[in-house]
Design a protein around this motif. Structure first.
Motif, mmCIF file in Angstrom:
data_model
loop_
_atom_site.group_PDB
_atom_site.id
_atom_site.type_symbol
_atom_site.label_atom_id
_atom_site.label_comp_id
_atom_site.label_asym_id
_atom_site.label_seq_id
_atom_site.Cartn_x
_atom_site.Cartn_y
_atom_site.Cartn_z
ATOM 1 N N HIS A 171 -5.683 8.966 1.289
ATOM 2 C CA HIS A 171 -6.027 8.236 0.083
ATOM 3 C C HIS A 171 -4.911 7.230 -0.179
ATOM 4 O O HIS A 171 -3.793 7.611 -0.532
ATOM 5 C CB HIS A 171 -6.175 9.192 -1.105
ATOM 6 C CG HIS A 171 -7.416 10.016 -1.045
ATOM 7 N ND1 HIS A 171 -8.627 9.594 -1.545
ATOM 8 C CD2 HIS A 171 -7.645 11.247 -0.510
ATOM 9 C CE1 HIS A 171 -9.543 10.519 -1.339
ATOM 10 N NE2 HIS A 171 -8.972 11.539 -0.700
ATOM 11 N N HIS A 190 -3.399 3.593 -2.017
ATOM 12 C CA HIS A 190 -3.479 2.857 -3.268
ATOM 13 C C HIS A 190 -2.748 1.523 -3.097
ATOM 14 O O HIS A 190 -1.698 1.466 -2.445
ATOM 15 C CB HIS A 190 -2.816 3.644 -4.394
ATOM 16 C CG HIS A 190 -3.415 4.998 -4.619
ATOM 17 N ND1 HIS A 190 -4.246 5.301 -5.670
ATOM 18 C CD2 HIS A 190 -3.287 6.160 -3.903
ATOM 19 C CE1 HIS A 190 -4.611 6.568 -5.592
ATOM 20 N NE2 HIS A 190 -4.036 7.113 -4.528
ATOM 21 N N LEU A 202 0.839 -1.192 0.000
ATOM 22 C CA LEU A 202 0.000 0.000 0.000
ATOM 23 C C LEU A 202 0.879 1.248 0.000
ATOM 24 O O LEU A 202 1.908 1.290 0.690
ATOM 25 C CB LEU A 202 -0.920 0.024 1.219
ATOM 26 C CG LEU A 202 -2.003 -1.057 1.313
ATOM 27 C CD1 LEU A 202 -2.891 -0.801 2.525
ATOM 28 C CD2 LEU A 202 -2.844 -1.108 0.044
ATOM 29 N N PHE A 230 -1.563 1.164 -9.996
ATOM 30 C CA PHE A 230 -2.083 1.558 -8.700
ATOM 31 C C PHE A 230 -3.615 1.499 -8.717
ATOM 32 O O PHE A 230 -4.255 1.962 -9.661
ATOM 33 C CB PHE A 230 -1.646 2.983 -8.338
ATOM 34 C CG PHE A 230 -0.157 3.149 -8.176
ATOM 35 C CD1 PHE A 230 0.488 2.703 -7.039
ATOM 36 C CD2 PHE A 230 0.598 3.751 -9.177
ATOM 37 C CE1 PHE A 230 1.855 2.856 -6.886
ATOM 38 C CE2 PHE A 230 1.971 3.917 -9.039
ATOM 39 C CZ PHE A 230 2.601 3.456 -7.887
ATOM 40 N N ARG A 231 -4.163 0.941 -7.667
ATOM 41 C CA ARG A 231 -5.623 0.865 -7.519
ATOM 42 C C ARG A 231 -6.009 1.575 -6.232
ATOM 43 O O ARG A 231 -5.598 1.168 -5.147
ATOM 44 C CB ARG A 231 -6.074 -0.603 -7.483
ATOM 45 C CG ARG A 231 -7.575 -0.774 -7.210
ATOM 46 C CD ARG A 231 -7.952 -2.255 -7.241
ATOM 47 N NE ARG A 231 -7.174 -3.046 -6.296
ATOM 48 C CZ ARG A 231 -7.480 -3.194 -5.011
ATOM 49 N NH1 ARG A 231 -8.543 -2.574 -4.493
ATOM 50 N NH2 ARG A 231 -6.717 -3.945 -4.225
ATOM 51 N N GLU A 232 -6.807 2.638 -6.379
ATOM 52 C CA GLU A 232 -7.183 3.406 -5.196
ATOM 53 C C GLU A 232 -8.144 2.598 -4.332
ATOM 54 O O GLU A 232 -9.079 1.970 -4.834
ATOM 55 C CB GLU A 232 -7.834 4.728 -5.592
ATOM 56 C CG GLU A 232 -8.129 5.625 -4.394
ATOM 57 C CD GLU A 232 -8.629 7.000 -4.786
ATOM 58 O OE1 GLU A 232 -8.897 7.805 -3.872
ATOM 59 O OE2 GLU A 232 -8.746 7.265 -6.007
ATOM 60 N N ILE A 233 -7.900 2.615 -3.026
ATOM 61 C CA ILE A 233 -8.785 1.896 -2.105
ATOM 62 C C ILE A 233 -9.547 2.868 -1.210
ATOM 63 O O ILE A 233 -10.164 2.462 -0.235
ATOM 64 C CB ILE A 233 -7.996 0.879 -1.248
ATOM 65 C CG1 ILE A 233 -6.953 1.584 -0.386
ATOM 66 C CG2 ILE A 233 -7.332 -0.165 -2.117
ATOM 67 C CD1 ILE A 233 -6.253 0.641 0.572
ATOM 68 N N VAL A 291 2.225 7.826 -5.295
ATOM 69 C CA VAL A 291 1.676 7.664 -6.646
ATOM 70 C C VAL A 291 2.088 8.839 -7.528
ATOM 71 O O VAL A 291 2.534 8.666 -8.674
ATOM 72 C CB VAL A 291 0.138 7.537 -6.593
ATOM 73 C CG1 VAL A 291 -0.450 7.524 -8.003
ATOM 74 C CG2 VAL A 291 -0.275 6.282 -5.840
ATOM 75 N N SER A 332 0.852 5.813 -0.388
ATOM 76 C CA SER A 332 0.074 7.044 -0.249
ATOM 77 C C SER A 332 -0.088 7.722 -1.604
ATOM 78 O O SER A 332 0.583 7.375 -2.589
ATOM 79 C CB SER A 332 0.777 7.991 0.724
ATOM 80 O OG SER A 332 2.026 8.401 0.170
ATOM 81 N N GLN A 333 -0.956 8.732 -1.637
ATOM 82 C CA GLN A 333 -1.160 9.514 -2.857
ATOM 83 C C GLN A 333 0.139 10.195 -3.275
ATOM 84 O O GLN A 333 0.436 10.324 -4.469
ATOM 85 C CB GLN A 333 -2.248 10.560 -2.616
ATOM 86 C CG GLN A 333 -2.576 11.429 -3.831
ATOM 87 C CD GLN A 333 -3.214 10.648 -4.953
ATOM 88 O OE1 GLN A 333 -3.997 9.729 -4.714
ATOM 89 N NE2 GLN A 333 -2.874 10.999 -6.196
#
Length: 416
Positions: free
Chosen positions: A408, A410, A376, A392-395, A382, A378-379
């Motif tokens: 946020h 990812h 995981l 990257f898949r935002e969770i 990314v 952080s923004q």
């Protein structure tokens, strides 16, 4: 700096002339009472020359005998064993044992007066080596005089005392761990096998192989240190050149914050409790090899080990994410319990070989939130990973323990 007399003694120690000392000088240089020297002579543990002078080897025997007594070994029993030929301390005459430093004739206060280095800073030399804080009237050891010259040069150049002390303490702590690990290596690979083969401890210490291996170990240590210097100094050189070129309008520095990364092993504590200390040591060794190799390949490095995981620093977040994915896969391929990783990018504070600040704390919390086998980020990571071959898949916004605002996060993965 040392007195003229102390300097002459230091130089003569490495010439063909053998330095000798009176009983009073021997006691002073070995750091014991003159009565202790007299007793060791009476017991036959130390035998001075015909003119009642003592060699540097004799002084090392005095020091060693005092250490043995402090460890609970009776000196009369040691003397009896020496008379029977069962034990010998002659091995301390070997050149390799010259590294067992003696006391000089200079006190900490005198050294401070001559060099301009505050006594409080000079005392850190001994503290960093793992000994008790000295008083201003305590004598400085010969090896501490060398370090004192290093401090004198820094103080004269205007270095901040806090920076000088920080370097001293890091050097002392790092070298202590090296020395302790080396001593354990020597015990398991040299002493115990030799004793099992019927050799005496003093025969082992005096063997040519022991001297050769000690000298090679020292050369290897310095070679490794120089290799580390090359990497660290190159980083400083690049930073300096970038600033110069930027100031000249010839280069625009790309401001990209570093990333802190935490890798934790799922169920590590439970596993070590079930399998014992040996299993824990084997797991730690396997993990160390894997993460060291992988992080360095992607431009990062392990900063410290945290019981059930590792903290890393990556100057560039993108390669840090790739390294994290490789490490998670490598942990699984090695048959180790699954790892989970968290990364956050932002400013950090570097002090005494470690990193501090909010970026570090947030990265740790992200790692705690990650599930086994998950990476995981952080923004901020990314955004700093543009062009990196990672998906990257935002969770969504996530509430993390100890973090004021929702973040946020990812999930990172291989593309495709």
């Amino acid at each position: 700096m040392p007195t003229c007399q102390a300097r002459r003694r230091h130089v003569r120690r490495y010439s063909n002339e053998v330095v000798t000392y009176s009983r009073a000088e021997a006691a002073e240089r070995a750091g014991v009472a003159i009565e202790d020297v007299v007793r060791l002579v009476d017991l036959g543990i130390v035998t001075p020359k015909e003119d009642d002078r003592f060699t540097p080897g004799d002084l090392r025997r005095v020091q060693l005998a005092q250490s043995l007594a402090a460890a609970g070994i009776p000196l009369d029993g040691l003397a009896a064993a020496m008379r029977r030929g069962e034990v010998s301390l002659d091995f301390v005459d070997a050149p390799v044992y010259e590294r067992f430093s003696l006391l000089s004739t200079v006190t900490f206060q005198e050294l401070s007066d001559r060099t301009g280095v505050p006594v409080s800073l000079l005392s850190v030399i001994r503290e960093a080596a793992g000994s008790a804080q000295p008083s201003p009237e305590d004598l400085v050891r010969d090896d501490e005089l060398v370090i004192g010259s290093f401090l004198e040069a820094q103080v004269a150049a205007g270095f901040r005392p806090a920076a000088i002390e920080r370097l001293l303490r890091v050097q002392g702590d790092s070298l202590r761990r090296i020395a302790e690990t080396e001593a354990d290596w020597w015990r398991t690979e040299v002493i115990e096998p030799a004793l099992a083969a019927g050799k005496r401890p003093d025969d082992i210490a005096a063997a040519d192989f022991s001297t050769q291996l000690t000298e090679l170990s020292e050369k290897s240590l310095m070679a490794m240190y120089h290799s580390q210097e090359m990497h660290s100094w190159t980083s400083n050189i690049i930073d300096g050149l970038e600033m110069m070129l930027s100031a000249a309008g010839l280069h625009s520095r790309l401001e990209r914050p570093p990333a802190m990364c935490f890798l934790d092993i799922t169920g590590y504590t439970r596993l070590t409790q079930e399998r014992g200390d040996e299993a824990a040591a084997a797991l730690a060794a396997e993990l160390a090899r894997l993460v060291q190799r992988t992080s360095v390949q992607h431009g990062g490095r392990p900063v410290k080990w945290l019981g059930d995981g590792v903290m890393f620093h990556f100057p560039n977040p993108g390669p840090g994410v790739v390294a994290a994915l490789d490490m998670v896969d490598g942990v699984a391929d090695a048959g180790l319990p699954p790892a989970h990783v968290g990364l956050h990018a932002g400013p950090v504070i570097f002090q005494e070989g470690d990193y501090y600040g909010a970026t570090v704390n947030v990265a740790s919390r992200i790692a705690e939130y990650a599930r086994p086998g998950e990476v995981l980020v952080s923004q901020q990571v990314v955004e700093a990973s543009t062009g990196t071959d990672v998906a990257f898949r935002e969770i969504g916004p996530v509430e993390l323990k100890g973090v004021a605002e929702a973040m946020h996060l990812h999930a990172a993965s291989r593309p495709g």
